[in-house]
Design a protein around this motif. Structure first.
Motif, PDB file in Angstrom:
ATOM      1  N   GLU A 148     -66.812  79.176 112.427  1.00 39.65           N
ATOM      2  CA  GLU A 148     -66.215  79.103 111.391  1.00 39.65           C
ATOM      3  C   GLU A 148     -66.750  79.674 110.197  1.00 39.65           C
ATOM      4  O   GLU A 148     -66.015  79.725 108.680  1.00 39.65           O
ATOM      5  N   THR A 149     -68.115  78.573 109.989  1.00 38.14           N
ATOM      6  CA  THR A 149     -68.554  78.810 108.401  1.00 38.14           C
ATOM      7  C   THR A 149     -70.178  79.392 108.972  1.00 38.14           C
ATOM      8  O   THR A 149     -70.615  79.808 109.666  1.00 38.14           O
ATOM      9  N   SER A 150     -70.546  79.410 107.656  1.00 33.41           N
ATOM     10  CA  SER A 150     -71.805  79.314 107.629  1.00 33.41           C
ATOM     11  C   SER A 150     -72.844  79.118 108.299  1.00 33.41           C
ATOM     12  O   SER A 150     -73.846  79.661 108.773  1.00 33.41           O
ATOM     13  N   GLN A 151     -72.645  77.600 108.193  1.00 29.58           N
ATOM     14  CA  GLN A 151     -73.465  77.014 108.681  1.00 29.58           C
ATOM     15  C   GLN A 151     -73.338  76.747 110.459  1.00 29.58           C
ATOM     16  O   GLN A 151     -74.113  76.115 110.792  1.00 29.58           O
ATOM     17  N   ALA A 152     -72.076  76.185 110.333  1.00 24.47           N
ATOM     18  CA  ALA A 152     -71.539  77.191 111.972  1.00 24.47           C
ATOM     19  C   ALA A 152     -72.400  78.302 112.938  1.00 24.47           C
ATOM     20  O   ALA A 152     -72.967  78.034 113.971  1.00 24.47           O
ATOM     21  N   ILE A 153     -72.520  79.121 112.157  1.00 21.61           N
ATOM     22  CA  ILE A 153     -73.016  80.468 112.478  1.00 21.61           C
ATOM     23  C   ILE A 153     -74.189  79.932 112.467  1.00 21.61           C
ATOM     24  O   ILE A 153     -75.338  80.411 113.493  1.00 21.61           O
ATOM     25  N   ASP A 154     -74.987  79.603 111.978  1.00 25.09           N
ATOM     26  CA  ASP A 154     -76.437  79.422 111.823  1.00 25.09           C
ATOM     27  C   ASP A 154     -76.668  78.421 113.050  1.00 25.09           C
ATOM     28  O   ASP A 154     -78.066  78.254 113.549  1.00 25.09           O
ATOM     29  N   ASN A 155     -75.709  77.607 113.474  1.00 20.82           N
ATOM     30  CA  ASN A 155     -76.351  76.614 114.200  1.00 20.82           C
ATOM     31  C   ASN A 155     -75.545  77.084 116.201  1.00 20.82           C
ATOM     32  O   ASN A 155     -75.688  76.307 117.094  1.00 20.82           O
ATOM     33  N   ALA A 156     -74.856  78.310 115.864  1.00 11.39           N
ATOM     34  CA  ALA A 156     -75.238  78.665 117.232  1.00 11.39           C
ATOM     35  C   ALA A 156     -75.421  78.864 118.671  1.00 11.39           C
ATOM     36  O   ALA A 156     -75.088  78.992 118.481  1.00 11.39           O
ATOM     37  N   ALA A 157     -76.571  79.346 118.160  1.00 10.66           N
ATOM     38  CA  ALA A 157     -77.613  78.968 119.141  1.00 10.66           C
ATOM     39  C   ALA A 157     -77.325  77.811 120.022  1.00 10.66           C
ATOM     40  O   ALA A 157     -77.369  76.861 121.439  1.00 10.66           O
ATOM     41  N   GLU A 158     -77.645  76.536 119.248  1.00  9.77           N
ATOM     42  CA  GLU A 158     -77.821  75.156 119.692  1.00  9.77           C
ATOM     43  C   GLU A 158     -76.046  75.026 120.254  1.00  9.77           C
ATOM     44  O   GLU A 158     -75.916  73.858 121.222  1.00  9.77           O
ATOM     45  N   ILE A 159     -75.141  75.651 119.321  1.00 14.32           N
ATOM     46  CA  ILE A 159     -73.341  75.171 120.291  1.00 14.32           C
ATOM     47  C   ILE A 159     -73.995  75.713 121.222  1.00 14.32           C
ATOM     48  O   ILE A 159     -73.388  75.086 122.343  1.00 14.32           O
ATOM     49  N   ALA A 160     -74.471  76.668 121.355  1.00 21.21           N
ATOM     50  CA  ALA A 160     -73.915  77.235 122.900  1.00 21.21           C
ATOM     51  C   ALA A 160     -74.471  76.727 123.829  1.00 21.21           C
ATOM     52  O   ALA A 160     -73.906  77.043 125.028  1.00 21.21           O
ATOM     53  N   ALA A 161     -76.313  76.585 123.956  1.00 23.14           N
ATOM     54  CA  ALA A 161     -76.419  75.915 124.628  1.00 23.14           C
ATOM     55  C   ALA A 161     -76.152  74.683 125.460  1.00 23.14           C
ATOM     56  O   ALA A 161     -76.305  74.217 126.419  1.00 23.14           O
ATOM     57  N   VAL A 162     -75.185  73.908 124.266  1.00 21.14           N
ATOM     58  CA  VAL A 162     -74.056  72.876 125.130  1.00 21.14           C
ATOM     59  C   VAL A 162     -73.621  73.353 126.411  1.00 21.14           C
ATOM     60  O   VAL A 162     -72.989  74.392 127.035  1.00 21.14           O
ATOM     61  N   GLU A 163     -73.896  72.232 127.765  1.00 21.65           N
ATOM     62  CA  GLU A 163     -73.476  72.523 128.881  1.00 21.65           C
ATOM     63  C   GLU A 163     -71.764  72.221 129.054  1.00 21.65           C
ATOM     64  O   GLU A 163     -71.495  71.149 127.914  1.00 21.65           O
ATOM     65  N   GLY A 164     -71.122  73.485 129.202  1.00 24.54           N
ATOM     66  CA  GLY A 164     -70.014  72.785 129.636  1.00 24.54           C
ATOM     67  C   GLY A 164     -68.740  73.521 128.215  1.00 24.54           C
ATOM     68  O   GLY A 164     -67.754  73.877 128.300  1.00 24.54           O
ATOM     69  N   VAL A 165     -69.855  74.227 127.681  1.00 23.52           N
ATOM     70  CA  VAL A 165     -68.813  75.163 126.400  1.00 23.52           C
ATOM     71  C   VAL A 165     -69.616  77.019 127.417  1.00 23.52           C
ATOM     72  O   VAL A 165     -70.354  76.796 127.755  1.00 23.52           O
ATOM     73  N   ASP A 166     -68.003  77.175 127.763  1.00 26.96           N
ATOM     74  CA  ASP A 166     -67.746  78.108 127.922  1.00 26.96           C
ATOM     75  C   ASP A 166     -67.674  79.041 127.561  1.00 26.96           C
ATOM     76  O   ASP A 166     -68.167  80.823 128.115  1.00 26.96           O
ATOM     77  N   CYS A 167     -67.814  79.537 126.033  1.00 23.56           N
ATOM     78  CA  CYS A 167     -67.657  80.672 125.255  1.00 23.56           C
ATOM     79  C   CYS A 167     -67.230  79.796 123.948  1.00 23.56           C
ATOM     80  O   CYS A 167     -66.977  78.797 123.152  1.00 23.56           O
ATOM     81  N   VAL A 168     -68.451  80.745 123.362  1.00 22.39           N
ATOM     82  CA  VAL A 168     -67.933  80.167 121.475  1.00 22.39           C
ATOM     83  C   VAL A 168     -67.299  81.478 120.370  1.00 22.39           C
ATOM     84  O   VAL A 168     -67.662  83.104 120.968  1.00 22.39           O
TER      85      VAL A 168
END
Length: 260
Positions: A148-168
């Motif tokens: 929900e922030t620019s920082q989070a969007i910049d980290n979106a690929a790393e967040i999505a790569a986390v095992e167990g995360v189904d949807c971003v």
């Protein structure tokens, strides 16, 4: 039983509906309308933990839409209590980086894969009658993390790569505010950032979600590659229907008829 949102991972358009009125009856009505999923909000709605059980029952009675509970805060104790109460699809608000995403996933997993506490007689286990609930719990749980922030969007690929995360799931309104466009999620800069997030999420093979109450815009976002989109909400639907009803009667009133 596999979570229906994961089971339908290849379906390209899962439409959702946002519930903020804190009314289980509205939840029951929405569950039978044909939506694929419902968002029961605890962050921006007056729902408490005890209310969630009533929403879950209402959703099950009303239809086949999967209820997703958005927590008020990313807290492991709240996760444990919601899962024990029978929620199986959770949305974690305002996740900023991969570490926070990993913490969210860990809160939904029993040791040694996570930190969720164990209860043998919770509602999730049908009060102890589901003997194989614990070893199969991961199959039923669906984890959605919000960026929900620019920082989070910049980290979106790393967040999505986390095992167990189904949807971003991209939160367009908070993102717009964070970017200096309060109340203007349709601003070109915000829309470009949303598409940046989409590309990053899909690059890791994960489903991307969005909230977009404009039908034409939502269709374009589905075409762009978003998999889950909330296309409406109860408070707005009710307010618009009331406004329209009053407007039609006022415009059609004649003579001494006074509806005010």
């Amino acid at each position: 039983m596999e979570n229906p949102l994961r089971a339908r991972a290849r379906a390209d358009r899962l439409i959702g509906y946002w519930l903020t009125t804190a009314s289980p009856m509205v939840t029951e009505i929405a569950a039978g309308a044909g939506f694929d999923w419902l968002l029961v909000d605890m962050e921006h709605a007056p729902n408490d933990l005890g209310d969630i059980v009533h929403h879950l029952r209402a959703a099950a009675a009303g239809g086949n839409a999967e209820p997703v509970v958005r927590m008020p805060v990313n807290d492991a104790v709240m996760v444990k209590r919601l899962l024990d109460a029978g929620a199986r699809s959770l949305m974690f608000p305002n996740v900023q980086n991969a570490d926070e995403a990993r913490a969210a996933v860990a809160a939904t997993r029993y040791p040694p894969d996570g930190i969720r506490g164990f209860s043998t007689v919770s509602r999730a286990t049908r009060f102890g009658r589901l003997k194989d609930y614990a070893p199969r719990a991961c199959e039923t749980i669906y984890v959605i993390v919000q960026v929900e922030t620019s920082q989070a969007i910049d980290n979106a690929a790393e967040i999505a790569a986390v095992e167990g995360v189904d949807c971003v799931f991209v939160g367009p309104n908070d993102l717009a505010a964070n970017m200096g466009h309060l109340g203007k999620a349709s601003a070109p800069e915000v829309q470009r950032k949303i598409l940046d997030a989409l590309a990053a999420i899909r690059s890791k093979g994960k489903r991307a979600g969005l909230l977009d109450y404009n039908v034409d815009s939502a269709r374009k976002m589905f075409d762009a590659g978003f998999g889950l989109i909330a296309v409406g909400g109860d408070s707005g639907s009710i307010a618009r229907a009331m406004d329209d009803l009053v407007a039609r009667f006022r415009q059609g009133s004649q003579g001494n008829v006074n509806l005010g």
